[in-house]
Design a protein around this motif. Structure first.
Motif, PDB file in Angstrom:
ATOM      1  N   LEU A 311      -5.163 -16.160  32.141  1.00 52.16           N
ATOM      2  CA  LEU A 311      -4.690 -17.263  32.980  1.00 52.16           C
ATOM      3  C   LEU A 311      -4.689 -16.862  34.453  1.00 52.16           C
ATOM      4  CD1 LEU A 311      -1.737 -18.556  30.775  1.00 52.16           C
ATOM      5  CD2 LEU A 311      -3.740 -19.900  31.441  1.00 52.16           C
ATOM      6  N   GLY A 312      -4.345 -15.598  34.716  1.00 55.18           N
ATOM      7  CA  GLY A 312      -4.351 -15.105  36.092  1.00 55.18           C
ATOM      8  C   GLY A 312      -5.736 -15.115  36.699  1.00 55.18           C
ATOM      9  N   LYS A 313      -6.745 -14.741  35.912  1.00 52.86           N
ATOM     10  CA  LYS A 313      -8.129 -14.766  36.402  1.00 52.86           C
ATOM     11  C   LYS A 313      -8.571 -16.202  36.694  1.00 52.86           C
ATOM     12  CE  LYS A 313      -9.513 -10.602  33.891  1.00 52.86           C
ATOM     13  NZ  LYS A 313     -10.323 -10.054  32.760  1.00 52.86           N
ATOM     14  N   MET A 314      -8.172 -17.130  35.832  1.00 55.35           N
ATOM     15  CA  MET A 314      -8.503 -18.537  36.078  1.00 55.35           C
ATOM     16  C   MET A 314      -7.790 -19.049  37.333  1.00 55.35           C
ATOM     17  SD  MET A 314      -7.933 -21.835  33.609  1.00 55.35           S
ATOM     18  CE  MET A 314      -8.053 -23.511  34.276  1.00 55.35           C
ATOM     19  N   ALA A 373       0.822 -14.854  40.692  1.00 54.21           N
ATOM     20  CA  ALA A 373       1.766 -13.790  41.082  1.00 54.21           C
ATOM     21  C   ALA A 373       2.092 -12.889  39.889  1.00 54.21           C
ATOM     22  CB  ALA A 373       3.039 -14.420  41.645  1.00 54.21           C
ATOM     23  N   VAL A 374       2.317 -13.474  38.724  1.00 55.62           N
ATOM     24  CA  VAL A 374       2.632 -12.690  37.533  1.00 55.62           C
ATOM     25  C   VAL A 374       1.481 -11.756  37.191  1.00 55.62           C
ATOM     26  CG1 VAL A 374       3.039 -12.819  35.041  1.00 55.62           C
ATOM     27  CG2 VAL A 374       4.249 -14.374  36.582  1.00 55.62           C
ATOM     28  N   SER A 375       0.267 -12.277  37.203  1.00 53.04           N
ATOM     29  CA  SER A 375      -0.893 -11.458  36.824  1.00 53.04           C
ATOM     30  C   SER A 375      -1.152 -10.346  37.829  1.00 53.04           C
ATOM     31  CB  SER A 375      -2.141 -12.331  36.671  1.00 53.04           C
ATOM     32  OG  SER A 375      -2.502 -12.921  37.915  1.00 53.04           O
ATOM     33  N   PHE A 376      -0.809 -10.586  39.112  1.00 55.00           N
ATOM     34  CA  PHE A 376      -0.989  -9.540  40.126  1.00 55.00           C
ATOM     35  C   PHE A 376      -0.123  -8.330  39.800  1.00 55.00           C
ATOM     36  CE2 PHE A 376       0.467  -7.572  44.114  1.00 55.00           C
ATOM     37  CZ  PHE A 376      -0.743  -7.146  44.626  1.00 55.00           C
ATOM     38  N   PHE A 377       1.119  -8.569  39.401  1.00 50.64           N
ATOM     39  CA  PHE A 377       2.022  -7.468  39.053  1.00 50.64           C
ATOM     40  C   PHE A 377       1.760  -6.937  37.641  1.00 50.64           C
ATOM     41  CE2 PHE A 377       5.449  -9.024  42.206  1.00 50.64           C
ATOM     42  CZ  PHE A 377       5.001  -8.130  43.180  1.00 50.64           C
ATOM     43  N   PHE A 403       6.806 -16.261  45.160  1.00 52.87           N
ATOM     44  CA  PHE A 403       6.875 -15.827  43.765  1.00 52.87           C
ATOM     45  C   PHE A 403       6.757 -14.306  43.655  1.00 52.87           C
ATOM     46  CE2 PHE A 403       5.252 -20.242  42.505  1.00 52.87           C
ATOM     47  CZ  PHE A 403       6.524 -20.670  42.149  1.00 52.87           C
ATOM     48  N   LEU A 404       5.917 -13.713  44.476  1.00 52.34           N
ATOM     49  CA  LEU A 404       5.799 -12.247  44.475  1.00 52.34           C
ATOM     50  C   LEU A 404       7.129 -11.609  44.844  1.00 52.34           C
ATOM     51  CD1 LEU A 404       2.315 -11.783  46.215  1.00 52.34           C
ATOM     52  CD2 LEU A 404       2.861 -11.250  43.832  1.00 52.34           C
ATOM     53  N   SER A 405       7.804 -12.191  45.839  1.00 54.43           N
ATOM     54  CA  SER A 405       9.087 -11.660  46.266  1.00 54.43           C
ATOM     55  C   SER A 405      10.115 -11.736  45.139  1.00 54.43           C
ATOM     56  CB  SER A 405       9.595 -12.416  47.493  1.00 54.43           C
ATOM     57  OG  SER A 405      10.819 -11.891  47.940  1.00 54.43           O
ATOM     58  N   GLY A 406      10.164 -12.875  44.459  1.00 55.80           N
ATOM     59  CA  GLY A 406      11.109 -13.018  43.354  1.00 55.80           C
ATOM     60  C   GLY A 406      10.810 -12.065  42.211  1.00 55.80           C
ATOM     61  N   LEU A 407       9.533 -11.936  41.859  1.00 58.53           N
ATOM     62  CA  LEU A 407       9.146 -11.093  40.726  1.00 58.53           C
ATOM     63  C   LEU A 407       9.253  -9.606  41.039  1.00 58.53           C
ATOM     64  CD1 LEU A 407       6.030 -13.124  39.508  1.00 58.53           C
ATOM     65  CD2 LEU A 407       8.206 -12.863  38.308  1.00 58.53           C
ATOM     66  N   SER A 408       9.348  -9.253  42.316  1.00 57.52           N
ATOM     67  CA  SER A 408       9.475  -7.836  42.675  1.00 57.52           C
ATOM     68  C   SER A 408      10.855  -7.283  42.338  1.00 57.52           C
ATOM     69  CB  SER A 408       9.181  -7.633  44.164  1.00 57.52           C
ATOM     70  OG  SER A 408      10.212  -8.200  44.965  1.00 57.52           O
ATOM     71  N   GLY A 421       5.510  -6.911  28.400  1.00 59.98           N
ATOM     72  CA  GLY A 421       5.414  -5.492  28.699  1.00 59.98           C
ATOM     73  C   GLY A 421       5.716  -5.243  30.174  1.00 59.98           C
ATOM     74  N   GLU A 422       5.828  -3.996  30.546  1.00 57.94           N
ATOM     75  CA  GLU A 422       6.214  -3.641  31.906  1.00 57.94           C
ATOM     76  C   GLU A 422       5.167  -4.041  32.928  1.00 57.94           C
ATOM     77  OE1 GLU A 422       7.257   0.437  32.282  1.00 57.94           O
ATOM     78  OE2 GLU A 422       9.055   0.269  31.044  1.00 57.94           O
ATOM     79  N   PHE A 423       5.643  -4.453  34.088  1.00 57.40           N
ATOM     80  CA  PHE A 423       4.754  -4.771  35.207  1.00 57.40           C
ATOM     81  C   PHE A 423       4.261  -3.474  35.852  1.00 57.40           C
ATOM     82  CE2 PHE A 423       6.055  -9.375  36.500  1.00 57.40           C
ATOM     83  CZ  PHE A 423       5.965  -9.758  35.176  1.00 57.40           C
ATOM     84  N   ASN A 424       3.247  -3.596  36.671  1.00 63.22           N
ATOM     85  CA  ASN A 424       2.644  -2.456  37.372  1.00 63.22           C
ATOM     86  C   ASN A 424       3.599  -1.962  38.461  1.00 63.22           C
ATOM     87  OD1 ASN A 424       1.120  -0.705  38.951  1.00 63.22           O
ATOM     88  ND2 ASN A 424      -0.782  -1.876  38.677  1.00 63.22           N
ATOM     89  N   SER A 425       4.256  -0.816  38.230  1.00 64.00           N
ATOM     90  CA  SER A 425       5.256  -0.311  39.171  1.00 64.00           C
ATOM     91  C   SER A 425       4.643   0.051  40.519  1.00 64.00           C
ATOM     92  CB  SER A 425       5.970   0.908  38.572  1.00 64.00           C
ATOM     93  OG  SER A 425       5.036   1.932  38.275  1.00 64.00           O
ATOM     94  N   ASP A 426       3.387   0.505  40.518  1.00 68.50           N
ATOM     95  CA  ASP A 426       2.726   0.845  41.786  1.00 68.50           C
ATOM     96  C   ASP A 426       2.544  -0.400  42.649  1.00 68.50           C
ATOM     97  OD1 ASP A 426       2.590   3.494  41.076  1.00 68.50           O
ATOM     98  OD2 ASP A 426       0.530   3.364  40.305  1.00 68.50           O
ATOM     99  N   GLN A 427       2.145  -1.508  42.011  1.00 64.79           N
ATOM    100  CA  GLN A 427       1.957  -2.755  42.759  1.00 64.79           C
ATOM    101  C   GLN A 427       3.284  -3.272  43.297  1.00 64.79           C
ATOM    102  OE1 GLN A 427      -0.955  -3.128  43.705  1.00 64.79           O
ATOM    103  NE2 GLN A 427      -2.022  -4.683  42.511  1.00 64.79           N
ATOM    104  N   ILE A 428       4.324  -3.131  42.505  1.00 62.03           N
ATOM    105  CA  ILE A 428       5.642  -3.598  42.951  1.00 62.03           C
ATOM    106  C   ILE A 428       6.125  -2.773  44.141  1.00 62.03           C
ATOM    107  CG2 ILE A 428       8.074  -3.756  42.298  1.00 62.03           C
ATOM    108  CD1 ILE A 428       7.091  -4.507  39.472  1.00 62.03           C
ATOM    109  N   MET A 429       5.969  -1.453  44.083  1.00 59.93           N
ATOM    110  CA  MET A 429       6.375  -0.598  45.198  1.00 59.93           C
ATOM    111  C   MET A 429       5.550  -0.901  46.442  1.00 59.93           C
ATOM    112  SD  MET A 429       8.963   1.070  44.341  1.00 59.93           S
ATOM    113  CE  MET A 429       8.997   2.110  45.799  1.00 59.93           C
TER     114      MET A 429
END
Length: 896
Positions: A311-314, A373-377, A403-408, A421-429
């Protein structure tokens, strides 16, 4: 045409009903949930249409019963356009409306836009209106004036309706592309005389069309209330849900969408039934929505994650390519093969899902942004930075960064991590580092829109410690917010309340401070030491909330200058001034009159008011109003120390009242500014009585431009020489005192008991003998003068030389000298420099608007660099050429 057949066809359930798709129009119509007052403020841009239409229904029917052949409903996604169209057809089929039409064709253009090749209008109608008997079609088309076409969503499905792009056809049996057929109908080439109702989002695709345009506003607050009451069977639950939505989301434009109201009600009901907490931000709402949708599929965690990445790619593809939909072939390239039977939960499916002609699109732009935003993280296979991603999608996504701010924040993304599953911690940092650095850069600048966005991001994050980390004390001052939307107020208030205290809340130029916005900002105002609302426009309700905030808050200074407050609003404000910490109130040019003075007196004598400084400049309070104010000065409860009364239309008539108040021993008044009031010599005579009184505590008196003459100087001389006079500042500028009057003042200034330290005599018609006497005063050893302002007196080099000689004298205490526009030339520079070198006290020298030239510059620079006491020399507007500017730049004590 058989209307029962049409009715059955329209009301037949269609496709999958999903949370994001909103309540199906058929359900709304069948269950009588259609709110007739859908758009009470509908705007019709054709003169022939009734501009006061009370509802969308009425607007459409009024248009079509007149001479207009085409009505266009324009509104954002989810605003209820499709429901309105289906209701229109149902009303016709039931015999309730538009009975002049014998036939109504309802075409959902998203279902036919993907058709390739060519076909005739007859074939198109027979294919997509199969409920109409084939033999009936030719008869209908022979009388186009009896036919109404209803088109839904031409803007979303790549139909080209520009008439110049087609060879328009006129024969219903001639084959053409779908775009050409629709354009030929709308522009009157095909079936001329037919009528049309077209629903579209704001777009340019129909800009060539002559039509009546109706703006579909969706659900305003009253309609939202009606909808919530209809959705929830329990009135208390309906009220709880509605109040929560209004507080947390009601300030967003998209809340007018009936579709969103359906989604919010559905999610709120699920959460309330489970006893769960309702979302506080837009990000939290969409986390709850996505959790609900994912749980409905009952997939395992790995499949959930794979589906979300597809869905993120779409979402990225649709955003980057500015396409609202994708083909089935494109869907496969995103990795949807294992999930084709599940996509209807998230996407709108137009056509048969098993057909290659099927077209899929996100039901909501908001959900598209959130999925992105979800797929980015979520994606651990990419290292794309947040800056690059936001830049790529700039202009195509409105809420991606929010949305990125909220999901961080861990607390907000936790429910999704349980399912995905866990989000990408590197992307969040990386996002957190970018957010902090970009916010700090933004707050150092002066772009209010960027400040607003920063506050919105912080509001979405809901992290108090992050606010304190980013909004440091140095970043809080000097920020001017200007006009504010309601959502700006929500975000700003959140930031200030997180900080617990605000040094300076700058709301300068807020020209639309409504009651609703002021209510939101009230907590922030109560936490602010200083509030700037100058040049703003406050509603009556806003003033009420401001007064309430002042009464319970920390505010010590309030600036309402140029707000056109008026007497009635000031009365409301005074209710909060009686018991607050306010020390300084500025009401410059607020359209106040004598009536306001009664309310101010009530505040000043309340016994609880802390007001020390009151600025009433440029208000029409007049003598009667000022005399009322003077009554407050008689009260021991009044703590006022400074009154600013410039340009308040006062005369000598009220000076006796002021003089009497100053002599009571109860007045704490230290400063009075009477600039530009026509008090004249007799007014000064009255004031001089109080200056000699032992109980008068006045230290500063400004009589700038008061129509004075030399006749007032004997009274001033007597007052200044009096034993009990405490006046340390006297400004007599812009009055025709003349030589005789000024010489009398000089006699007083030379006396040891004269307390004046700062004297203003700008443009007082002073002569060289006066300057000579002023020089003698400065050298006398008895004068206390530290500041002398004698600009705009045409005495030339010879006159000012007396002052240079005085400055050189060891007995001279002068720290500030202003000789602007006194006709100085280069001939004075030698004496000037000698005076500066000899003086141990002079700090500031004002030389603007004289005739100094390049030749003087080296000596002036040298003397400023050599002097230890001099801090500033102002040389603006002299006769310098650009060739000396570089030299002047090297001396940071010189302004030019």
């Amino acid at each position: 045409m058989d209307k029962d057949t049409v009715l059955t066809h329209i009301l037949k359930p269609r496709g999958m009903s999903t949370l994001l798709g909103g309540e199906p129009p058929v359900s709304v119509i069948n269950n009588n949930k259609y709110i007739s007052q859908l758009t009470p403020d509908a705007q019709l841009t054709d003169r022939n249409v009734d501009d006061n239409s009370p509802s969308l229904d009425h607007a459409i029917h009024t248009a079509l019963t007149g001479d207009i052949k085409t009505v266009i409903l324009m509104g954002p996604e989810g605003s209820g356009k499709t429901t309105a169209l289906e209701k229109l057809v149902v009303d016709w089929a039931k015999g309730e409306q538009l009975q002049r039409f014998s036939c109504v064709f309802f075409l959902r253009l998203r279902e036919i836009s993907s058709l390739e090749g060519t076909l005739s209008l007859e074939a198109l109608l027979q294919r997509h209106c199969s409920h109409i008997p084939p033999e009936y079609m030719p008869l209908v088309l022979q009388k186009p004036e009896d036919v109404l076409f209803v088109f839904d969503d031409p803007d979303q499905h790549q139909l080209c309706l520009d008439p110049s792009a087609h060879v328009l056809c006129s024969d219903p049996s001639r084959a053409a592309s779908v775009s050409c057929l629709i354009a030929s109908l709308l522009y009157g080439s095909l079936l001329k005389g037919a009528s049309f109702v077209v629903a579209t989002r704001p777009t340019v695709c129909l800009k060539f069309l002559s039509a009546a345009w109706v703006e579909v506003l969706g659900f305003l607050k009253p309609q939202r209330e009606a909808y919530f009451n209809g959705f929830f069977t329990d009135p208390a639950s309906a009220n709880t849900a509605l109040m929560h939505m209004e507080r947390t989301l009601g300030f967003y434009d998209f809340c007018t969408s009936p579709r969103l109201c359906w989604t919010v009600c559905s999610i709120y009901k699920t959460l309330m039934d489970a006893g769960a907490k309702l979302p506080e931000t837009l990000s939290q709402l969409f986390v709850d929505i996505l959790v609900h949708l994912i749980q409905a599929l009952s997939l395992n965690k790995a499949c959930n994650r794979e589906l979300m990445l597809a869905l993120g790619k779409m979402a990225s593809h649709c955003s980057l390519n500015q396409h609202s939909s994708c083909t089935k072939e494109e869907l496969h390239s995103f990795g949807f093969q294992p999930f084709l039977t599940s996509v209807g939960v998230f996407l709108q499916v137009d056509g048969d899902l098993h057909s290659d002609a099927c077209v899929l699109s996100f039901i909501s732009q908001l959900m598209q942004d959130f999925i992105l935003a979800v797929s980015f993280f979520l994606d651990k296979s990419t290292s794309e930075g947040v800056e690059k991603m936001l830049e790529e999608h700039k202009g195509q996504t409105k809420f991606l960064d929010l949305f990125l701010s909220g999901l961080s924040e861990p607390a907000q993304r936790s429910p999704l991590e349980t399912l995905l599953g866990e989000f990408n911690s590197d992307q969040i940092m990386h996002f957190r580092r970018w957010f902090k650095s970009s916010s700090e850069e933004t707050l150092e600048g002066c772009y209010k829109d960027k400040h607003h966005r920063c506050f919105h991001l912080l509001h979405q994050a809901q992290n108090k410690s992050l606010v304190k980390e980013i909004i440091t004390p140095s970043a809080r001052t000097g920020i001017s917010y200007g006009d504010l939307s309601l959502q700006d107020c929500i975000a700003l208030n959140y930031v200030v309340t997180c900080l617990d205290e605000m040094e300076r809340l700058n709301l300068y130029g807020t020209r639309n401070l409504t009651e609703e916005k002021a209510e939101v900002l009230a907590p922030a105002m109560s936490l602010s030491q200083k509030i700037l609302l100058s040049d703003s426009s406050l509603s009556t309700g806003a003033v009420h909330h401001l007064a309430s905030a002042l009464s319970r808050g920390l505010t010590e200074e309030l600036d309402l200058s140029y707000t056109r407050l008026g007497d009635e609003k000031l009365k409301l404000l005074c209710a909060g001034l009686r018991d607050c910490k306010l020390h300084n109130l500025k009401l410059l040019a607020c359209r106040l009159t004598e009536a306001s003075c009664e309310d101010l007196v009530s505040v000043l004598t309340s016994g609880t008011s802390q007001l020390r400084v009151l600025g009433l400049m440029c208000n029409q309070i007049g003598d009667q109003g000022f005399m009322k104010l003077c009554k407050a000065l008689h009260s021991p409860q009044c703590k006022l120390k400074e009154l600013q009364l410039q340009g308040c239309e006062m005369t000598a008539a009220s000076m006796e009242a002021l003089s009497a108040a100053l002599c009571t021993g109860k007045s704490e008044l230290r400063k009075v500014d009477l600039t530009q009031n026509t008090i004249g010599d007799s007014g000064v005579e009255a004031l001089c009585k109080s200056l000699q009184h032992p109980l008068c505590k006045l230290q500063s008196l400004k009589l700038f431009d008061n129509e004075l003459t030399g006749a007032c100087c004997p009274h001033l001389m007597e007052a200044l020489m009096a034993e009990h006079c405490s006046l340390s500042e006297l400004d007599l500028s812009v009055n025709d005192l003349g030589q005789k009057g000024a010489l009398l003042l000089c006699q007083a200034l030379s006396q040891p008991r004269c307390p004046v330290e700062k004297l203003g005599l700008t443009r007082c018609e002073l002569t060289q003998p006066v300057f000579k006497e002023l020089g003698s005063v400065l050298r006398s050893g008895t004068s206390r003068l530290k500041s002398l302002i004698v600009g705009m007196n045409k005495v030339g080099d010879q006159g000012v030389k007396h002052l240079w000689d005085a400055v050189s004298h060891p007995s001279c205490l002068l720290e500030e000298l202003d000789v602007e526009m006194t006709h100085l030339t280069d001939a004075c520079v030698e004496d000037l420099c000698a005076a500066v070198r000899a003086s141990k006290t002079l700090k500031s020298l004002e030389l603007r608007n004289n005739s100094l030239t390049n030749a003087s510059v080296p000596a002036l620079i040298q003397v400023m660099e050599d002097s230890h006491s001099m801090q500033e020399m102002n040389l603006k507007y002299n006769d310098f050429c650009e060739e000396v500017f570089d030299m002047l730049d090297e001396c940071d004590k010189i302004r030019y």
